[in-house]
Design an enzyme around this catalytic site. Sequence first.
Site, PDB file in Angstrom:
ATOM      1  N   ASP A 102      -0.086   4.879   1.500  1.00 35.93           N
ATOM      2  CA  ASP A 102      -0.243   5.706   2.695  1.00 35.93           C
ATOM      3  C   ASP A 102      -0.019   4.895   3.964  1.00 35.93           C
ATOM      4  O   ASP A 102      -0.631   3.851   4.174  1.00 35.93           O
ATOM      5  CB  ASP A 102      -1.642   6.325   2.718  1.00 35.93           C
ATOM      6  CG  ASP A 102      -1.873   7.258   1.551  1.00 35.93           C
ATOM      7  OD1 ASP A 102      -1.100   8.216   1.414  1.00 35.93           O
ATOM      8  OD2 ASP A 102      -2.812   7.017   0.768  1.00 35.93           O
ATOM      9  N   ASP A 159       0.879  -1.166   0.000  1.00 33.96           N
ATOM     10  CA  ASP A 159       0.000   0.000   0.000  1.00 33.96           C
ATOM     11  C   ASP A 159       0.919   1.218   0.000  1.00 33.96           C
ATOM     12  O   ASP A 159       2.141   1.091   0.164  1.00 33.96           O
ATOM     13  CB  ASP A 159      -0.904  -0.039   1.232  1.00 33.96           C
ATOM     14  CG  ASP A 159      -1.874   1.123   1.300  1.00 33.96           C
ATOM     15  OD1 ASP A 159      -2.272   1.616   0.238  1.00 33.96           O
ATOM     16  OD2 ASP A 159      -2.219   1.539   2.426  1.00 33.96           O
TER      17      ASP A 159
END
Length: 501
Positions: free
Chosen positions: A54, A52
Site C-alpha cells: 500500500d 511494501d
Amino acid sequence: NVSIFPLKSVMMMNCSQMCLCVPAISPGFVNADTIFSNNETSLHDIEIYGFDYDYTLAFYSKHLHTLIFNIARDILISKHRYPEGLQEYEYIPNFAVRGLHYDVQKALLMKIDAFHYIQLGTVYRGLHPVPDEEVIAMYEGCHVPLEIMSDFYGKSSHGHSMKQFMDIFSLPEMNLLSCVNDFFMRHNIDYEPVHLYKDVKEAIRDVHVKGIMYRAVDADIEKYICYGEQSHAVLKKLSEHGKKMFLITNSPFAFVNRGMSYIVGEDWRDLFDIVIVQADKPSFFNDRRKPFRRVTDKGALLWDRIHKLEKGQIYKQGNLYEFLRLTGWRGSKVLYFGDHIYSDLADLTLRHGWRTGAIIPELRKEIKIMNTQAYAQMSSWLQALTGLIEDMQIHRDPASEAVVAEWIKEREAMRPQTKSFFNAQFGSLFRTYQNPTYFSRRLSRFADIYMASISCLLNYDLKHTFFPRRTPLQHEAPLQHVQRPPGLSVPHPRPQDQSTD
C-alpha cells in the site's frame, strides 16, 4: 550583506527600498522525480529489493480517503451510538497533513518540530485553531516533554498521551477526530476525549480489519488505484537486471492479488521470489515468536512447518529473524521500500542494517510549490529579513532598536504566509518555519533515500550512487563566506568559467 550599507542609511529605508538591496532570487528548480539521499547509497551494492504494497507499489486516488472516512463515521453512529448529526460531516481533503501529533487527553491536533516544540498557529481543537495564548497556558510554554510524546512507533501507549499520525491512511482518521470534536463543541455536548480517540481508532480499524475497504476497492478498482503502470515498469526493470525481489505487506492476499493483477498482470507473482501477506508490521521486524504459515490461492491456511521460503508460494505472518535465517538476505545488500517511517523502515535500519527507501507522495506537491516564483520570493525575503535582524541587533540606540522591532514584526507576519503556501492549517510536511518537523527528523534518521514514488527509480541506472548534500553545520561557514588571510588574492574567473551551459 547589510554591512555594506551605512547604518543610518539602512535604518531610513522602507521595506520596498530594502527589497531592492536584496539580490533577486529565482526559484532553484527541483525535479520532483529526483531520489533524495540522507545517507550515501549505491545501487551497485543492492542485490535484493523489498517492497511494501500500500502506497509503495499501489497508489490510491483521493476517493479512498473519502471512502474510509464515510464508513468509519457510519460505524461510530451505528456501533458506538454517536449522534446521527455526524452525517452532515464530509471528508475535508486539504485539512490535515501527515506527521501531525494528537494529544489524546486534550483532543488537540498539532504540528511539532524536531526539537519537540509546538508550532504556534497549528494547534486545532476540532476544525478551529486554538489561540496561541491558550496553547502556551496549557503546555506551560511550547515544549512537549519527552515523557508525554508518542512512543517509538508514534503510538499513544505506556503513559504517552501523544499519538503521531505517520501513515497516509491516517488522514481520514485525523479528519474524523476533528469533525467529531467539532460536532460536540458546536452542540455543547460534554464528552471524554480519551473515549472519543479510542472509538475513532476502533472504527478506522474496523474499516480495514473487517475487509470493508478491501471489498470496496475490489468492486471498483479503477476508481481507487492509480499509477499502476509505473510500478510495473520498475519491477520489470529490476527483474531484467537479475535482482531478487520480495513483498512484505500487512494487507491480505486476496486484496494484494487483486491489486497486483490490475497493476502488473495475472502473472505478477513470477516477479517476486518471496511474497508475505498479513505480516503484522512492525511486530514482524522485532517479534521472534510468530512462525510463517503457507496460504493457498483460495486463502486456506496450511499447517505444515516451513523449512524454505519458495518462489510462487504465499506466506502469512512470520518474523524477520526467521526470514533472515531462511534466505540469508542480510545487511546492506538489501534495500526495502515503504511509506510508513516507523512500521516499515525504523527497525530495519536500526536493528538489521538493511538499506531503506521511503516513499513520500506529498513530495510532488511540495516541490511544485517550492518551484514557484511567488514562494521563492517570499522565502528569500524572509531569509534576508532574518539576516538583517541578526546583523543589526547589536545596535542598542533607540532608533536602531525601533527599526529592528519593525523588522521582527514584519518577519512574524510573513512566517504564517509561507506556511499557507503548503497547507492553510498546518503548513509543510517537512518544515516548521526554520526548523525541520518531527516527521522530517524521523525521515532523515530511518530512510537512506526517499522519493515521491517508486517510479523515480526509472530515472537511474542500477549502478547509480546517491550522495547526500553536504550542508554546513551551524559552526561551519558556507564556502562563499570563508574568511581568507589578509593579502591572499583570489583569481577572477575567466569568461568561459562563468558559463552556465
